[in-house]
Design an enzyme around this catalytic site. Structure first.
Site, mmCIF file in Angstrom:
data_model
loop_
_atom_site.group_PDB
_atom_site.id
_atom_site.type_symbol
_atom_site.label_atom_id
_atom_site.label_comp_id
_atom_site.label_asym_id
_atom_site.label_seq_id
_atom_site.Cartn_x
_atom_site.Cartn_y
_atom_site.Cartn_z
ATOM 1 N N LYS A 108 -28.562 51.057 45.061
ATOM 2 C CA LYS A 108 -28.561 50.321 46.329
ATOM 3 C C LYS A 108 -27.155 50.185 46.907
ATOM 4 C CE LYS A 108 -32.942 48.030 46.143
ATOM 5 N NZ LYS A 108 -33.710 46.814 45.885
ATOM 6 N N ARG A 141 -36.079 47.935 37.548
ATOM 7 C CA ARG A 141 -36.691 48.963 38.397
ATOM 8 C C ARG A 141 -35.614 49.988 38.732
ATOM 9 N NH1 ARG A 141 -37.369 50.141 43.777
ATOM 10 N NH2 ARG A 141 -39.418 50.888 44.415
HETATM 11 C C1 7PJ Z 1 -37.396 47.032 45.501
HETATM 12 C C2 7PJ Z 1 -38.758 47.208 45.570
HETATM 13 C C3 7PJ Z 1 -36.856 45.976 44.716
HETATM 14 C C4 7PJ Z 1 -39.119 45.410 44.171
HETATM 15 C C5 7PJ Z 1 -37.790 48.688 46.795
HETATM 16 C C6 7PJ Z 1 -35.734 51.193 46.437
HETATM 17 C C7 7PJ Z 1 -35.912 50.488 47.730
HETATM 18 N N1 7PJ Z 1 -39.630 46.407 44.921
HETATM 19 N N2 7PJ Z 1 -39.006 48.246 46.401
HETATM 20 N N3 7PJ Z 1 -37.773 45.198 44.079
HETATM 21 N N4 7PJ Z 1 -36.798 47.990 46.251
HETATM 22 N N5 7PJ Z 1 -39.936 44.585 43.518
HETATM 23 O O1 7PJ Z 1 -36.511 52.118 46.147
HETATM 24 O O2 7PJ Z 1 -34.806 50.872 45.688
HETATM 25 O O3 7PJ Z 1 -35.660 45.718 44.602
HETATM 26 S S1 7PJ Z 1 -37.613 49.991 47.922
#
Ligand code: 7PJ
Length: 278
Positions: free
Chosen positions: A221, A256
């Site tokens: 990010k 994640r």
């Molecule tokens: C996140 C997400 C996050 C959760 C994305 C990417 C951007 N879901 N979906 N947490 N970020 N829970 O693919 O990094 O930080 S989309």
């Protein structure tokens, strides 16, 4: 299945942190948009992430990066369902990253065990879609909506506001019949947040972890870009791994990540140096 054997909770009892591999079946995600846009490519990438040691796969058919346009429900289904069907017996927990109740219902029927909602089940019908099943859910904080959220984020006290929001969403879910042991929370790094907001939230992870298990998404990010001076997401692997380790040490339950193998190796080395075994 009784609430106390909800799969995410069972997994968290055996290992912490769990590694959630990101599978973007989208043309426009911020790091890997377009690379896995076809179901075949997304399935192949999923199998790679499983081989690398992912505990959970997070399959998404709508990009929620800053500036992204919403996607029609039908299009999201066409992207996500073939991947779920191909992987339902692959031995990992399948999560679907969606804000749409119709997609939630179809995904849960097709074998998903978790809904990851950047909108924290605020869409009409979303809480019910999850409550009627035994699936787990990740409730994420976001200020505004993806198309405009990075234009002028503002908080008086970001940690207090995000904590209050997450507490309120947990209460709403519990009131609707979703057991506490099915709920994971996420401060939503980069979702309507300035750099200093992201930093404050990262430092508050131990506090947030008192509410529910915390999922942390920092992989590649912009916050990592700011700290390393790396403008391209392709150059943010080392920074992302450092952030993942740091978050794990501060109580993150689920990481994640795009890069499962690298994160897993880093965690294994850290653990053994600390004398915790592997
Ligand atoms: C996140 C997400 C996050 C959760 C994305 C990417 C951007 N879901 N979906 N947490 N970020 N829970 O693919 O990094 O930080 S989309």
């Amino acid at each position: 299945m009784t609430a106390s054997t909800a799969p995410i909770v069972r997994l968290l009892q055996t290992r912490r942190p769990l590694l959630m591999g990101i599978v973007n079946v989208t043309p426009d995600s911020f790091h890997d948009g377009g690379r896995y846009a076809s179901p075949e490519a997304a399935i192949a990438q999923s199998r790679r992430l499983i081989d690398e040691g992912a505990d959970i796969l997070d399959i998404g058919g709508e990009s929620t990066r800053p500036g992204a346009q919403p996607v029609a429900v039908q299009e999201e289904l066409v992207r996500v369902l073939p991947v779920l069907r191909a992987l339902r017996n692959a031995g990992v927990l399948l999560s679907v990253d969606t804000r749409q109740p119709q997609v939630m219902r179809a995904a849960l029927a097709a074998g998903a065990a978790m809904i990851n909602d950047v909108n924290a089940l605020r869409a009409p019908g979303a809480i019910e879609a999850v409550a009627e099943t035994d699936a787990s859910v990740c409730l994420m904080h976001m200020q505004g909506e993806p198309r405009t959220m990075q234009q002028a984020p503002r908080y008086d006290d970001v940690v207090a506001e995000v904590t209050a929001f997450l507490r309120q969403r947990i209460d709403a879910c519990v009131a609707a019949g979703i057991g506490r042991d099915r709920i994971v929370i996420d401060p939503g790094f980069g979702f309507g947040k300035r750099f200093e907001d992201n930093l404050a939230l990262a430092r508050a992870l131990p506090e947030l972890a008192r509410l529910a298990p915390v999922l942390v998404g920092l992989s590649r990010k912009s916050m990592i870009g700011v700290m390393t001076g790396r403008a391209s997401t392709a150059e943010r692997l080392a920074g992302s791994v450092a952030a993942a380790l740091w978050a794990a040490r501060r109580g993150a339950a689920i990481l994640r990540v795009h890069d499962v193998a690298a994160t897993r190796d880093a965690l294994a080395v850290w653990r053994q140096l600390e004398g915790e075994g592997s």
